[in-house]
Design a protein around this motif. Structure first.
Motif, PDB file in Angstrom:
ATOM      1  N   SER A  94      20.945 -53.013  25.778  1.00  0.00           N
ATOM      2  CA  SER A  94      21.262 -52.933  24.351  1.00  0.00           C
ATOM      3  C   SER A  94      20.051 -53.204  23.457  1.00  0.00           C
ATOM      4  CB  SER A  94      22.396 -53.905  24.015  1.00  0.00           C
ATOM      5  OG  SER A  94      22.090 -55.185  24.503  1.00  0.00           O
ATOM      6  N   VAL A  95      19.199 -54.160  23.833  1.00  0.00           N
ATOM      7  CA  VAL A  95      18.062 -54.471  22.955  1.00  0.00           C
ATOM      8  C   VAL A  95      17.081 -53.293  22.880  1.00  0.00           C
ATOM      9  CG1 VAL A  95      18.192 -56.986  23.213  1.00  0.00           C
ATOM     10  CG2 VAL A  95      16.763 -55.656  24.800  1.00  0.00           C
ATOM     11  N   GLN A  96      17.189 -52.377  23.842  1.00  0.00           N
ATOM     12  CA  GLN A  96      16.309 -51.208  23.808  1.00  0.00           C
ATOM     13  C   GLN A  96      17.028 -49.972  23.268  1.00  0.00           C
ATOM     14  OE1 GLN A  96      13.193 -50.735  26.569  1.00  0.00           O
ATOM     15  NE2 GLN A  96      13.949 -52.327  27.922  1.00  0.00           N
ATOM     16  N   TYR A  97      18.354 -49.928  23.464  1.00  0.00           N
ATOM     17  CA  TYR A  97      19.129 -48.794  22.969  1.00  0.00           C
ATOM     18  C   TYR A  97      19.536 -49.107  21.528  1.00  0.00           C
ATOM     19  CZ  TYR A  97      22.481 -44.919  22.946  1.00  0.00           C
ATOM     20  OH  TYR A  97      23.156 -43.756  22.655  1.00  0.00           O
ATOM     21  N   SER A  98      18.579 -49.126  20.643  1.00  0.00           N
ATOM     22  CA  SER A  98      18.841 -49.484  19.254  1.00  0.00           C
ATOM     23  C   SER A  98      17.697 -48.920  18.410  1.00  0.00           C
ATOM     24  CB  SER A  98      18.911 -51.008  19.113  1.00  0.00           C
ATOM     25  OG  SER A  98      17.767 -51.610  19.689  1.00  0.00           O
ATOM     26  N   TYR A  99      17.964 -48.775  17.123  1.00  0.00           N
ATOM     27  CA  TYR A  99      16.938 -48.225  16.222  1.00  0.00           C
ATOM     28  C   TYR A  99      15.775 -49.195  16.089  1.00  0.00           C
ATOM     29  CZ  TYR A  99      20.112 -44.702  14.067  1.00  0.00           C
ATOM     30  OH  TYR A  99      20.929 -43.636  13.799  1.00  0.00           O
ATOM     31  N   GLN A 100      14.595 -48.619  15.860  1.00  0.00           N
ATOM     32  CA  GLN A 100      13.429 -49.472  15.593  1.00  0.00           C
ATOM     33  C   GLN A 100      12.795 -49.166  14.238  1.00  0.00           C
ATOM     34  OE1 GLN A 100       9.982 -48.247  18.303  1.00  0.00           O
ATOM     35  NE2 GLN A 100      11.733 -47.306  19.324  1.00  0.00           N
ATOM     36  N   PHE A 101      13.420 -48.243  13.453  1.00  0.00           N
ATOM     37  CA  PHE A 101      12.775 -47.858  12.188  1.00  0.00           C
ATOM     38  C   PHE A 101      12.843 -48.967  11.139  1.00  0.00           C
ATOM     39  CE2 PHE A 101      17.177 -46.444  11.443  1.00  0.00           C
ATOM     40  CZ  PHE A 101      17.412 -46.878  10.141  1.00  0.00           C
ATOM     41  N   SER A 102      13.774 -49.896  11.321  1.00  0.00           N
ATOM     42  CA  SER A 102      13.917 -50.963  10.333  1.00  0.00           C
ATOM     43  C   SER A 102      13.802 -52.332  11.016  1.00  0.00           C
ATOM     44  CB  SER A 102      15.280 -50.849   9.649  1.00  0.00           C
ATOM     45  OG  SER A 102      15.603 -52.063   9.015  1.00  0.00           O
ATOM     46  N   PRO A 103      12.686 -53.027  10.809  1.00  0.00           N
ATOM     47  CA  PRO A 103      12.540 -54.360  11.403  1.00  0.00           C
ATOM     48  C   PRO A 103      13.643 -55.317  10.933  1.00  0.00           C
ATOM     49  CG  PRO A 103      10.444 -53.583  10.502  1.00  0.00           C
ATOM     50  CD  PRO A 103      11.483 -52.600  10.068  1.00  0.00           C
ATOM     51  N   GLU A 104      14.122 -55.130   9.708  1.00  0.00           N
ATOM     52  CA  GLU A 104      15.195 -56.008   9.190  1.00  0.00           C
ATOM     53  C   GLU A 104      16.471 -55.789  10.002  1.00  0.00           C
ATOM     54  OE1 GLU A 104      13.552 -53.747   7.200  1.00  0.00           O
ATOM     55  OE2 GLU A 104      12.070 -55.161   6.410  1.00  0.00           O
ATOM     56  N   VAL A 145      24.048 -47.644  40.987  1.00  0.00           N
ATOM     57  CA  VAL A 145      23.322 -48.912  41.120  1.00  0.00           C
ATOM     58  C   VAL A 145      24.086 -49.947  40.307  1.00  0.00           C
ATOM     59  CG1 VAL A 145      21.139 -50.028  40.468  1.00  0.00           C
ATOM     60  CG2 VAL A 145      21.113 -47.736  41.417  1.00  0.00           C
ATOM     61  N   PRO A 146      24.208 -51.181  40.798  1.00  0.00           N
ATOM     62  CA  PRO A 146      24.972 -52.159  40.004  1.00  0.00           C
ATOM     63  C   PRO A 146      24.313 -52.459  38.660  1.00  0.00           C
ATOM     64  CG  PRO A 146      23.953 -53.208  41.925  1.00  0.00           C
ATOM     65  CD  PRO A 146      23.712 -51.737  42.063  1.00  0.00           C
ATOM     66  N   ALA A 147      25.160 -52.662  37.663  1.00  0.00           N
ATOM     67  CA  ALA A 147      24.651 -52.972  36.317  1.00  0.00           C
ATOM     68  C   ALA A 147      24.209 -54.429  36.229  1.00  0.00           C
ATOM     69  CB  ALA A 147      25.741 -52.711  35.284  1.00  0.00           C
ATOM     70  N   HIS A 148      24.943 -55.318  36.935  1.00  0.00           N
ATOM     71  CA  HIS A 148      24.776 -56.760  36.752  1.00  0.00           C
ATOM     72  C   HIS A 148      24.803 -57.106  35.269  1.00  0.00           C
ATOM     73  CE1 HIS A 148      24.216 -57.189  40.976  1.00  0.00           C
ATOM     74  NE2 HIS A 148      23.031 -56.619  41.009  1.00  0.00           N
ATOM     75  N   ASN A 149      25.807 -56.545  34.627  1.00  0.00           N
ATOM     76  CA  ASN A 149      25.957 -56.824  33.190  1.00  0.00           C
ATOM     77  C   ASN A 149      26.282 -58.299  32.979  1.00  0.00           C
ATOM     78  OD1 ASN A 149      26.193 -56.090  30.428  1.00  0.00           O
ATOM     79  ND2 ASN A 149      28.414 -56.267  30.651  1.00  0.00           N
ATOM     80  N   LYS A 150      25.876 -58.846  31.844  1.00  0.00           N
ATOM     81  CA  LYS A 150      26.172 -60.253  31.555  1.00  0.00           C
ATOM     82  C   LYS A 150      26.012 -60.488  30.053  1.00  0.00           C
ATOM     83  CE  LYS A 150      21.415 -61.326  32.564  1.00  0.00           C
ATOM     84  NZ  LYS A 150      20.405 -61.827  33.409  1.00  0.00           N
ATOM     85  N   PRO A 151      26.591 -61.579  29.566  1.00  0.00           N
ATOM     86  CA  PRO A 151      26.352 -61.902  28.157  1.00  0.00           C
ATOM     87  C   PRO A 151      24.866 -62.181  27.951  1.00  0.00           C
ATOM     88  CG  PRO A 151      28.081 -63.294  29.095  1.00  0.00           C
ATOM     89  CD  PRO A 151      27.450 -62.565  30.233  1.00  0.00           C
ATOM     90  N   LEU A 152      24.357 -61.828  26.792  1.00  0.00           N
ATOM     91  CA  LEU A 152      22.929 -62.055  26.538  1.00  0.00           C
ATOM     92  C   LEU A 152      22.674 -63.522  26.213  1.00  0.00           C
ATOM     93  CD1 LEU A 152      21.767 -58.929  24.503  1.00  0.00           C
ATOM     94  CD2 LEU A 152      21.046 -59.611  26.789  1.00  0.00           C
ATOM     95  N   ASP A 153      21.653 -64.050  26.837  1.00  0.00           N
ATOM     96  CA  ASP A 153      21.255 -65.433  26.614  1.00  0.00           C
ATOM     97  C   ASP A 153      20.560 -65.522  25.239  1.00  0.00           C
ATOM     98  OD1 ASP A 153      20.028 -67.858  26.603  1.00  0.00           O
ATOM     99  OD2 ASP A 153      18.832 -67.546  28.430  1.00  0.00           O
ATOM    100  N   PRO A 154      21.023 -66.395  24.341  1.00  0.00           N
ATOM    101  CA  PRO A 154      20.421 -66.476  22.999  1.00  0.00           C
ATOM    102  C   PRO A 154      18.911 -66.714  23.036  1.00  0.00           C
ATOM    103  CG  PRO A 154      22.417 -67.801  23.111  1.00  0.00           C
ATOM    104  CD  PRO A 154      22.158 -67.307  24.503  1.00  0.00           C
ATOM    105  N   ALA A 155      18.438 -67.437  24.044  1.00  0.00           N
ATOM    106  CA  ALA A 155      16.989 -67.691  24.134  1.00  0.00           C
ATOM    107  C   ALA A 155      16.233 -66.380  24.416  1.00  0.00           C
ATOM    108  CB  ALA A 155      16.700 -68.701  25.243  1.00  0.00           C
ATOM    109  N   TYR A 156      16.846 -65.527  25.276  1.00  0.00           N
ATOM    110  CA  TYR A 156      16.229 -64.235  25.585  1.00  0.00           C
ATOM    111  C   TYR A 156      16.211 -63.350  24.324  1.00  0.00           C
ATOM    112  CZ  TYR A 156      15.956 -59.430  27.323  1.00  0.00           C
ATOM    113  OH  TYR A 156      15.612 -58.112  27.515  1.00  0.00           O
ATOM    114  N   VAL A 157      17.340 -63.351  23.604  1.00  0.00           N
ATOM    115  CA  VAL A 157      17.424 -62.525  22.390  1.00  0.00           C
ATOM    116  C   VAL A 157      16.360 -62.973  21.384  1.00  0.00           C
ATOM    117  CG1 VAL A 157      18.904 -61.884  20.437  1.00  0.00           C
ATOM    118  CG2 VAL A 157      19.874 -62.033  22.729  1.00  0.00           C
ATOM    119  N   LYS A 158      16.200 -64.293  21.269  1.00  0.00           N
ATOM    120  CA  LYS A 158      15.209 -64.842  20.334  1.00  0.00           C
ATOM    121  C   LYS A 158      13.799 -64.343  20.711  1.00  0.00           C
ATOM    122  CE  LYS A 158      14.055 -69.208  18.260  1.00  0.00           C
ATOM    123  NZ  LYS A 158      13.827 -70.590  18.595  1.00  0.00           N
TER     124      LYS A 158
END
Ligand code: N01
Length: 529
Positions: A57-67, A211-224
């Motif tokens: 998800s952090v990569q499948y997102s727009y980058q045109f607006s830093p805000e 291939v397994p996704a190994h999906n998981k909730p995102l760790d807030p520290a990683y998101v930061k």
């Protein structure tokens, strides 16, 4: 003569939304027509259970607006369809896009008026508008494929297509369900449908690699951490062929000692996701290397699936990564459930659909509901549904009789002022779609600005530039194993469709460079008038 809009944009998915925003920023008038009731494109229509993106998800997102990057919070490693649709709606609200969009309206025809140098556009609601430019943002996988299996109209129960799922959802509790297809959509939805249904019967024509996704909730520290270094991550991603920031091992699989090789495969497997195909640099170039990766995955089927006959049927036989790799959560394990049956139809097509189910290999199967997970008429399907007529009244269908031909996957000879976002001949489906969309939108917006600055009204590709690009797209596709199998990349899933490897497989960095060179050389290969 005056025109209604500088540009008409077809589709309000991620391409159409950003295109509108960029054109507004540059002072153009633009209007979006969208067949659905809302924004989101593929994420608006594909609401089947378990639908989620296979790019993080952090990569499948727009980058045109830093805000926008900073304010939006993704909750899982791989975002679900509802979350991505919320994101699309947030973007539409945040940039006030809806006031220039008309929903529930499909563009049916667009004719280039050579005397006035504009497009005359018609919709299924009888609108008639003119535009200097038409920009398609219709998506690459947006025209659902319903195979012509005899008797399809005879089935008495409900039939659902994964690519056009009911918005109110479907409750399979207590129902018997038949599923046709085992591509990405099926592999995501089967485990969830199996949890609900009384019985699920899966009809498999081709076993698929997953291939397994190994999906998981995102760790807030990683998101930061991601948010603190977004520009660097986006920059790194643009140096990778797929436009995704993951580590690519350039070593050869065959030349790597067995123990080391298996460690690499296992590490990628444990991490999960599409990065598995980057385990080694030659998986899609060398048959023997490919076989090593394929065998690694094949062995995993037997580790998971208990019934040896079912396991053997689920083992993929073809080249790994040739069809699009799938990413799953518990797919093979689903076949250990007592309420799930696999029917291998690889050697004989389904005979017919009946009133109560279907008949295959001389046997009748009964179910209450039928799910078609049968994919899309990819890359050209949506474009050819619109009656585009270029110079001399020639239709796009006629022009692409032998397969799509484009200059840079963006424009077509004889169709002036028509641009395609992620059209055939561009990296598109072989990449993370969001950065590819943004790169195309930026190219088109800059190009329109350049045309305006020169006081011109028409831009179109030159035949020799298109020929050279089509030749290059074909040449690079022949280097890889990807062009060798029956996939939707080559149109093999649609009877009668010309067999052409449609996307550009040279990688996003090479493609960006090609586009930048064209611009640097004053829109080389384009004629302005
Ligand atoms: O479609 P598919 P999909 N009789 O074409 C089978 C993207 N996507 O919707 O392989 C029996 O892959 C067909 O069999 P075969 C992603 O790029 C992404 O699943 O042709 N079977 C196949 O098994 C993906 O690749 C995500 O032999 C028939 C299946 O139907 C693309 O969309 C999620 C048949 C179709 O598989 C398409 O995926 C979902 C027939 N007559 C989709 N006709 C993400 O994770 C077809 N089949 C982002």
């Amino acid at each position: 003569m005056s025109v209604d809009f500088d540009a008409v944009i077809i589709g309000a998915g991620f391409g159409g939304m950003y295109m509108l925003h960029r054109l507004r920023q540059k002072g153009f008038t633009a209007h979006v027509f969208e067949a659905g009731k809302g924004v989101g494109g593929t994420w608006y229509w594909n609401r089947y259970p378990g639908a989620r993106c296979d790019v993080e998800s952090v990569q499948y997102s727009y980058q045109f607006s830093p805000e926008l990057e900073q304010e939006w919070e993704w909750s899982e490693r791989y975002a679900t369809q509802p979350e991505i649709l919320r994101y699309a709606n947030h973007v539409a609200d945040r940039f006030d896009l809806r006031r220039d969009m008309t929903f529930e309206t499909r563009i049916t025809k667009a004719v280039f008026d050579e005397a006035a140098n504009l497009w005359r556009v018609e919709t299924d609601k009888s609108d008639k508008v003119t535009a200097r430019f038409v920009i398609t943002a219709m998506g690459c996988l947006s025209s659902p494929n319903t195979p012509k299996i005899p008797g399809l109209e005879d089935f008495k129960g409900p039939t659902y297509h994964t690519g056009n799922w009911p918005h109110e959802g479907v409750d399979f509790t207590g129902k018997t369900v038949g599923v046709i297809g085992t591509g990405s959509s099926a592999i995501q939805s089967i485990p969830i449908m199996a949890e609900q249904a009384k019985h699920l019967t899966v009809f498999q024509r081709t076993a698929n690699y997953t291939v397994p996704a190994h999906n998981k909730p995102l760790d807030p520290a990683y998101v930061k951490q991601v948010k603190a270094s977004y520009p660097e991550m986006r920059k790194r991603a643009k140096t990778k062929p797929a436009g995704i920031d993951f580590t690519i091992n350039t070593a050869s699989a065959v030349e790597t000692p067995e123990a080391e090789r298996n460690r690499e495969f296992q590490a990628r497997w444990d991490y999960g996701g599409l990065g598995f195909m980057a385990s080694f640099g030659d998986l899609l170039l060398n048959d023997d290397s490919n076989k090593l990766a394929a065998d690694f995955v094949r062995a995993k089927v037997h580790e998971v699936v208990k019934d040896p006959k079912t396991a053997e049927a689920l083992v993929p036989k073809n080249i790994i990564g040739c069809k699009r790799l799938c990413v799953d959560t518990g797919y093979w394990a689903t076949f250990n459930r007592p309420n799930v049956t696999l029917v291998d139809i690889s050697d004989e097509p389904i005979e017919r659909i009946t009133a109560t189910g279907l008949r295959a290999k001389g046997q009748d199967y009964a179910f209450d509901c039928l799910v078609l997970a049968t994919g899309f008429d990819a890359m050209t399907g949506a474009l050819l549904k619109v009656d585009f007529r270029g110079r001399g009244g020639v239709t796009l269908k006629e022009k692409w009789n032998e397969g799509p031909k484009t200059y840079l996957g963006l424009t077509v000879v004889g169709f002036p002022n028509l641009f395609m976002i992620t059209g055939p001949g561009s990296p598109s489906v072989l990449t993370n779609m969001l950065p590819s969309i943004e790169q195309h939108v930026d190219f088109i917006a800059d190009c329109l600005e350049a045309v305006r600055a020169q006081g011109k009204t028409v831009i179109e590709p030159e035949p020799q530039a298109q020929e050279a690009w089509v030749g290059h797209v074909g040449d690079v596709s022949n280097i890889t194993l990807r062009s060798t199998c029956s996939s939707w990349y080559v149109g093999a899933n649609i009877p009668g469709k010309p067999r052409v490897f449609m996307p550009y497989i040279g990688g996003l960095p090479a493609y960006i460079q090609a586009c930048e060179t064209v611009v640097k050389n004053g829109y080389e290969g384009f004629a302005l008038a």
